[in-house]
Design an enzyme around this catalytic site. Structure first.
Site, mmCIF file in Angstrom:
data_model
loop_
_atom_site.group_PDB
_atom_site.id
_atom_site.type_symbol
_atom_site.label_atom_id
_atom_site.label_comp_id
_atom_site.label_asym_id
_atom_site.label_seq_id
_atom_site.Cartn_x
_atom_site.Cartn_y
_atom_site.Cartn_z
ATOM 1 N N CYS A 2 0.811 -1.224 0.000
ATOM 2 C CA CYS A 2 0.000 0.000 0.000
ATOM 3 C C CYS A 2 0.843 1.273 0.000
ATOM 4 O O CYS A 2 0.623 2.184 -0.818
ATOM 5 C CB CYS A 2 -0.984 -0.010 1.168
ATOM 6 S SG CYS A 2 -0.245 0.053 2.819
ATOM 7 N N HIS B 159 -2.949 0.883 6.842
ATOM 8 C CA HIS B 159 -3.287 0.804 5.426
ATOM 9 C C HIS B 159 -3.539 2.211 4.880
ATOM 10 O O HIS B 159 -3.964 3.112 5.611
ATOM 11 C CB HIS B 159 -4.527 -0.069 5.194
ATOM 12 C CG HIS B 159 -4.765 -0.362 3.726
ATOM 13 N ND1 HIS B 159 -3.918 -1.143 2.976
ATOM 14 C CD2 HIS B 159 -5.746 0.051 2.875
ATOM 15 C CE1 HIS B 159 -4.370 -1.212 1.735
ATOM 16 N NE2 HIS B 159 -5.480 -0.486 1.642
ATOM 17 N N HIS C 217 -5.618 1.664 -4.579
ATOM 18 C CA HIS C 217 -4.732 1.168 -3.508
ATOM 19 C C HIS C 217 -4.264 -0.246 -3.830
ATOM 20 O O HIS C 217 -4.798 -0.914 -4.721
ATOM 21 C CB HIS C 217 -5.456 1.193 -2.156
ATOM 22 C CG HIS C 217 -6.500 0.112 -2.017
ATOM 23 N ND1 HIS C 217 -6.735 -0.576 -0.852
ATOM 24 C CD2 HIS C 217 -7.372 -0.410 -2.927
ATOM 25 C CE1 HIS C 217 -7.697 -1.462 -1.022
ATOM 26 N NE2 HIS C 217 -8.118 -1.382 -2.265
#
Length: 333
Positions: A248, A296, A308
């Site tokens: 990420c 995240h 993402h």
């Protein structure tokens, strides 16, 4: 033979016809140069999105204290207007008491005017026992004094309230003037911010795999969105930051590196490397973080969507930002 001095060589002066020919040639050359833009004044480049944003920030620095000053005056005005209204309510019964007392005084005065004071005294003498006249006169005098005292007391309280209300009314008038002046100043700065915002370059980012994104005002954000969207379908590999696989924070680092902005390959660091923006002010290109420990993140695309790198087994994709608990937004452009 005498020695001859050397003299420098000198070209013969051009004839009249030659001078005319040279003049015409120079005129033609100048015209060509102007047509080609060689002699034109240098053009000034339009301000960039970042420069316009800096101007808006500067205007906002002036506007925010004005807004808070406006809020302060408005809050004070509300309190003082309530105080004035409360005093007005308290004065109403005092006005009534004063009016009633003055009516009683007026009635006595009217009787004296119509009948005369001698008739009042004569009425007291009729049926009066010897020795009681002085007592009755004393009683009348006391009643008159009590009435005068009652009226004076009511008027004193009323005047005190009137004085307080006058001060409040003057303060309210001053605050209304200040509020209106601040509102006018706010309107002026608002108009300038609106003008600057309207001058921001409107750009559209369209990449296969991502929705078409309009109104991306930062060239760096435009590049980052385009690069991140180009990675849709690439696999998730933890610790990877491109060019063929990403985690990420590796995806956002890779996207902004293409825009000339260096980010650390770690969600916590990228959180600190950007400046905070509210969800209401978030715009395409901002970084979005999830969960309280920021484990995240993604690149915000606007309209509630982000690109993402989700997890092992799921490639880079576009997803709703409401799928996970949002920790906040950060802007790095």
């Amino acid at each position: 033979m005498p020695l001859h001095h050397q003299v420098p060589c000198r070209s013969p002066a051009p004839s009249v016809g030659a001078r005319r020919l040279i003049h015409r040639l120079l005129t033609v050359v100048a015209a060509v140069a102007v047509g080609a833009g060689l002699l034109a004044a240098p053009a000034h480049a339009a301000p960039s999105a970042d420069e316009i944003e800096a101007q808006i920030d500067k205007q906002w620095e002036q506007l925010e204290p004005t807004i808070e000053g406006y809020n302060k005056i408005r809050a004070q005005l509300k309190v003082n207007q309530k105080k004035s209204a409360d005093l007005q309510k308290k004065m109403a019964p005092l006005e009534l008491q004063s009016a009633l007392a003055m009516n009683r005084v007026g009635a006595i005065a009217a009787r004296h005017y119509m009948r005369g004071p001698s008739q009042e005294i004569g009425a007291l003498l009729v049926g009066t026992k010897p020795g009681t006249l002085a007592e009755q006169l004393v009683i009348l005098d006391r009643l008159a004094a009590q009435q005068r005292q009652e009226i004076a007391g009511v008027l004193a309280v009323r005047d005190r309230y009137n004085a307080q209300k006058q001060k409040l009314d003057e303060l309210i008038a001053t605050e209304i003037k200040q509020r209106d002046e601040l509102a006018a100043k706010k309107k002026q700065i608002d108009a300038e911010i609106k003008r600057l915002t309207a001058s921001l370059p409107k750009t559209t980012v369209k990449v296969t795999g991502c929705p078409t994104i309009s109104g991306v005002v930062s060239s760096a954000a435009q590049t980052a969105i385009r690069v991140a969207c180009q990675q849709v379908g690439d696999p998730y590999v933890w610790g990877a930051n491109g060019p063929d696989a990403f985690d990420c924070s590796g995806l956002t680092q890779y996207a902004y590196k293409a825009a000339g902005i260096s980010l650390t390959h770690f969600t916590g660091a990228q959180w600190n490397e950007g400046r905070p923006v509210s969800r209401a002010d978030a715009r395409p290109g901002d970084l979005i973080f999830f969960y309280s420990d920021l484990h995240h993140m993604g690149l915000y695309l606007g309209n509630g969507l982000m690109v993402h790198a989700p997890r092992a087994g799921k490639p880079v994709n576009v997803l709703s930002i409401n799928y996970m608990p949002i920790a906040g937004f950060r802007r790095v452009t």
